[in-house]
Design a protein around this motif. Structure first.
Motif, mmCIF file in Angstrom:
data_model
loop_
_atom_site.group_PDB
_atom_site.id
_atom_site.type_symbol
_atom_site.label_atom_id
_atom_site.label_comp_id
_atom_site.label_asym_id
_atom_site.label_seq_id
_atom_site.Cartn_x
_atom_site.Cartn_y
_atom_site.Cartn_z
ATOM 1 N N GLU A 192 55.507 37.127 50.250
ATOM 2 C CA GLU A 192 54.459 36.568 49.390
ATOM 3 C C GLU A 192 53.078 36.849 49.988
ATOM 4 O O GLU A 192 52.151 37.244 49.287
ATOM 5 C CB GLU A 192 54.633 35.043 49.265
ATOM 6 N N GLU A 193 52.962 36.646 51.282
ATOM 7 C CA GLU A 193 51.673 36.866 51.960
ATOM 8 C C GLU A 193 51.275 38.334 51.923
ATOM 9 O O GLU A 193 50.111 38.677 51.724
ATOM 10 C CB GLU A 193 51.758 36.380 53.414
ATOM 11 N N LEU A 194 52.260 39.189 52.102
ATOM 12 C CA LEU A 194 51.962 40.622 52.096
ATOM 13 C C LEU A 194 51.562 41.095 50.693
ATOM 14 O O LEU A 194 50.719 41.974 50.538
ATOM 15 C CB LEU A 194 53.177 41.412 52.594
ATOM 16 N N ARG B 284 47.969 42.696 49.735
ATOM 17 C CA ARG B 284 47.817 43.959 48.993
ATOM 18 C C ARG B 284 46.929 43.787 47.749
ATOM 19 O O ARG B 284 46.069 44.610 47.478
ATOM 20 C CB ARG B 284 49.201 44.473 48.568
ATOM 21 N N THR B 285 47.145 42.712 47.009
ATOM 22 C CA THR B 285 46.359 42.549 45.787
ATOM 23 C C THR B 285 44.899 42.222 46.119
ATOM 24 O O THR B 285 43.997 42.733 45.459
ATOM 25 C CB THR B 285 46.949 41.441 44.881
ATOM 26 N N GLU B 286 44.686 41.427 47.151
ATOM 27 C CA GLU B 286 43.303 41.105 47.523
ATOM 28 C C GLU B 286 42.556 42.358 47.950
ATOM 29 O O GLU B 286 41.395 42.565 47.592
ATOM 30 C CB GLU B 286 43.283 40.076 48.666
ATOM 31 N N GLU B 287 43.219 43.193 48.707
ATOM 32 C CA GLU B 287 42.567 44.406 49.193
ATOM 33 C C GLU B 287 42.278 45.339 48.008
ATOM 34 O O GLU B 287 41.204 45.935 47.918
ATOM 35 C CB GLU B 287 43.455 45.029 50.281
ATOM 36 N N THR B 288 43.215 45.420 47.084
ATOM 37 C CA THR B 288 43.009 46.301 45.933
ATOM 38 C C THR B 288 41.893 45.782 45.029
ATOM 39 O O THR B 288 41.094 46.554 44.493
ATOM 40 C CB THR B 288 44.322 46.441 45.131
ATOM 41 N N ILE B 289 41.828 44.464 44.867
ATOM 42 C CA ILE B 289 40.770 43.884 44.046
ATOM 43 C C ILE B 289 39.398 44.145 44.676
ATOM 44 O O ILE B 289 38.428 44.474 43.982
ATOM 45 C CB ILE B 289 41.025 42.372 43.836
ATOM 46 N N ALA B 290 39.334 44.043 45.989
ATOM 47 C CA ALA B 290 38.061 44.315 46.674
ATOM 48 C C ALA B 290 37.648 45.769 46.460
ATOM 49 O O ALA B 290 36.474 46.077 46.217
ATOM 50 C CB ALA B 290 38.194 44.010 48.160
ATOM 51 N N TRP B 291 38.597 46.691 46.532
ATOM 52 C CA TRP B 291 38.302 48.110 46.271
ATOM 53 C C TRP B 291 37.790 48.283 44.846
ATOM 54 O O TRP B 291 36.819 49.004 44.608
ATOM 55 C CB TRP B 291 39.573 48.966 46.415
ATOM 56 N N TYR B 292 38.514 47.637 43.957
ATOM 57 C CA TYR B 292 38.157 47.770 42.535
ATOM 58 C C TYR B 292 36.719 47.309 42.310
ATOM 59 O O TYR B 292 35.934 47.978 41.648
ATOM 60 C CB TYR B 292 39.131 46.934 41.697
ATOM 61 N N ASN C 156 41.091 40.939 33.033
ATOM 62 C CA ASN C 156 42.070 40.380 33.959
ATOM 63 C C ASN C 156 42.441 41.316 35.098
ATOM 64 O O ASN C 156 42.168 42.518 35.056
ATOM 65 C CB ASN C 156 43.341 40.030 33.195
ATOM 66 N N PHE C 157 43.076 40.748 36.083
ATOM 67 C CA PHE C 157 43.749 41.519 37.133
ATOM 68 C C PHE C 157 45.232 41.235 36.999
ATOM 69 O O PHE C 157 45.651 40.080 37.072
ATOM 70 C CB PHE C 157 43.293 41.069 38.522
ATOM 71 N N THR C 158 46.014 42.269 36.774
ATOM 72 C CA THR C 158 47.454 42.097 36.748
ATOM 73 C C THR C 158 47.955 42.219 38.171
ATOM 74 O O THR C 158 47.998 43.311 38.736
ATOM 75 C CB THR C 158 48.112 43.159 35.838
#
Length: 485
Positions: free
Chosen positions: A95-97, A101-109, A70-72
């Motif tokens: 909410e958008e921000l 942030r989560t989308e960018e972090t998931i892409a890094w991951y 999962n992604f928390t």
RNA sequence: GGCGGGUUGGCGGAGAGGUUACGCAGCGGAUUGCAAAUCCGUGAAGACCGGUUCGAUUCCGGUACCCGCCUCCA
């Protein structure tokens, strides 16, 4: 069929692995909270459970294993970062921000774990996509008397689950006696933990029967595991630090919410990672993200290819604490380089039964590496290649920069490395001619000058009777190579 | 304080109640214009005390030291 044996944290014993359904092996591993780049410690479970996933696919068939990680993406640190950006003037709602942030972090991951040669799990659920299921599960727990609402919170009634503490070997009474945390006034019992918590004013949240709020961390994994894998699953993995309270709470929730299910049969925990003998921490200066290592953002400026990081992680058994050291990485790099040279032009053959046996023995990755060394020594390169793939090593995905054949580099990386490869070919030719001339004239100064420049550009120079060969190493710098043309 | 894990040769790090771990480094040799790379050979261990055993680094007990968790950090 090969028998896999795994150390089950639940029983503290090494047990034969028997999946509930032979045609569908199910594994759930706790993934990252996506607030920032993954650090080296995060990489260990990824590599460990990726290797287990590869073994399970080998034994039960590729289509017969479902791996969920999962992604928390519900977390106060994410919220804090989004709020910081909003205050700094970033456009968009909170909410958008947060989403940004989560989308960018998931892409890094994804980029970082791909570099480590980790296969993507079959499902990578985001907590925010399963809020409905979490609310439903929470409601069910209240209905069955295992949870209660209080002051906008919903709490799990720990005393209602008799086996609470069994996984981590703790007794509720002992824990209360040694507790150091302040107990919230609305808790019936100090050990009760949050299933749902309220969101105040500017905090993000969503509607629920208990008002605007957000789910507690533990319920997320229980709900996602249930939704994607069902009431009973085979393996649940994660870092040892999650054993308590996270996994203990997951078990309590899932067992009480689904009394007919068995939740996870086998609990696997990887030990922690240290760096140069110390716990990784920012204050000690030994804190590295995976990206830092890949890009050479380290004290010595050394770049560690993902495959080297992976090899170094696999050198230590997953149930032992391991130390990341530059020396261990250097050794990993040297061995991989040899193996690549030997297997590069070879097609993968049959996987060695000894390697499979080692991995099947509680994922003895170090034992498997020892078997790979034997294959190398025996010159069984087709098997070496196939067997290394079981460990996620010597795969096409992680091939650069251990390319022995320049043509192969060109073939596999036509866009990125094409120019560099052509440069190498032309310089290789020039060095070879200079050397031939020097052999006659006995004046090697021109040869040595070019050789030094090449080494400075991160290229390994191999000269022998057979001729000259240039092999780009981990520090290869195409720009410096261009300058030599 | 409670719970759990660890202590193996210069370093990393496995398995097995009795026979070589393995890798790196070192040393010797081959190869080499030099070097790198590669190949061959080689010495070196089981924290401490006690017990079980014909025999323990491997099983049991104790001591010392180290580490983790008990704080939504894998």
């Amino acid at each position: 069929m090969v028998t896999i044996r795994l150390t089950n944290s639940k029983t503290r014993r090494k047990e034969e692995f028997r999946p509930i359904d032979l045609s569908h092996v199910r594994m759930y591993v706790c993934g990252p909270t996506v607030y920032d780049r993954a650090h080296l410690g995060n990489a260990r479970p990824v590599v460990v459970f990726d290797t287990l996933y590869r073994l399970l696919r080998h034994v039960y068939g590729e289509g017969h294993v479902t791996y969920v990680r999962n992604f928390t993406d519900v977390d106060d640190k994410i919220n804090a970062e989004a709020l910081r950006r909003q205050k700094a003037g970033s456009p968009g709602t909170l909410e958008e921000l947060i989403h940004e942030r989560t989308e960018e972090t998931i892409a890094w991951y994804h980029a970082d774990m791909d570099a480590l040669g980790a296969l993507r799990p079959n499902h990578e659920p985001r907590a925010t996509d399963f809020i409905g299921q979490m609310i439903a599960m929470t409601q069910g727990l209240i209905a069955s008397g295992h949870a209660y609402a209080a002051e906008g919170h919903v709490l799990f009634r720990v005393r209602s689950y008799k086996d609470y503490g069994k996984l981590s070997g703790r007794s509720v009474d002992d824990m209360i006696a040694g507790a150091r945390v302040e107990v919230a006034p609305f808790k019936e019992d100090p050990m009760d933990f949050v299933l749902w918590k309220p969101s105040s004013g500017e905090e993000p949240g969503c509607g629920s029967p208990w008002g605007k709020g957000r789910p507690g961390w533990h319920i997320e994994c229980s709900a996602m595991a249930h939704e994607l894998l069902g009431e009973s699953l085979d393996i649940h993995g994660g870092g040892l630090d999650l054993q308590f309270p996270h996994h203990e709470n997951e078990i309590a929730q899932s067992a009480c919410a689904h009394p007919h299910g068995r939740f996870a049969q086998y609990w696997l925990h990887n030990e922690m990672l240290q760096v140069e003998g110390k716990k990784m921490s920012k204050s000690l200066g030994n804190f590295f993200t995976v990206r830092d290592l890949l890009d050479g953002n380290t004290p010595g400026g050394v770049k560690y290819p993902g495959e080297v990081i992976r090899f170094a992680l696999l050198k230590t058994h997953y149930r032992k604490p391991m130390d990341w050291t530059a020396e261990a990485a250097r050794e990993a790099s040297a061995e991989l380089s040899k193996w690549w040279t030997a297997t590069d032009k070879v097609s993968a053959g049959e996987e060695s039964t000894a390697v499979v046996a080692a991995l099947s023995d509680d994922l003895n990755t170090h034992g498997a590496l020892t078997e790979l060394r034997k294959l190398y020594k025996e010159g069984d390169f087709p098997s070496l290649k196939a067997s290394a793939h079981l460990l996620g090593l010597l795969t096409e995905e992680v091939r650069w920069p251990y390319t022995q054949s320049l043509q192969a580099t060109l073939h596999h990386n036509p866009n990125t490395f094409g120019r560099a490869t052509l440069s190498l070919n032309s310089i290789e030719d020039r060095l070879s001619k200079l050397r031939t001339a020097a052999m006659a004239s006995k004046d090697f100064s021109a040869v040595d000058a070019l050789k030094s420049a090449l080494i400075a550009a991160g290229v390994e120079v191999r000269m022998s009777k057979a001729g000259v060969e240039l092999v780009p190493g981990p520090d290869f710098d195409p720009a410096k190579l261009e300058a030599l043309l």
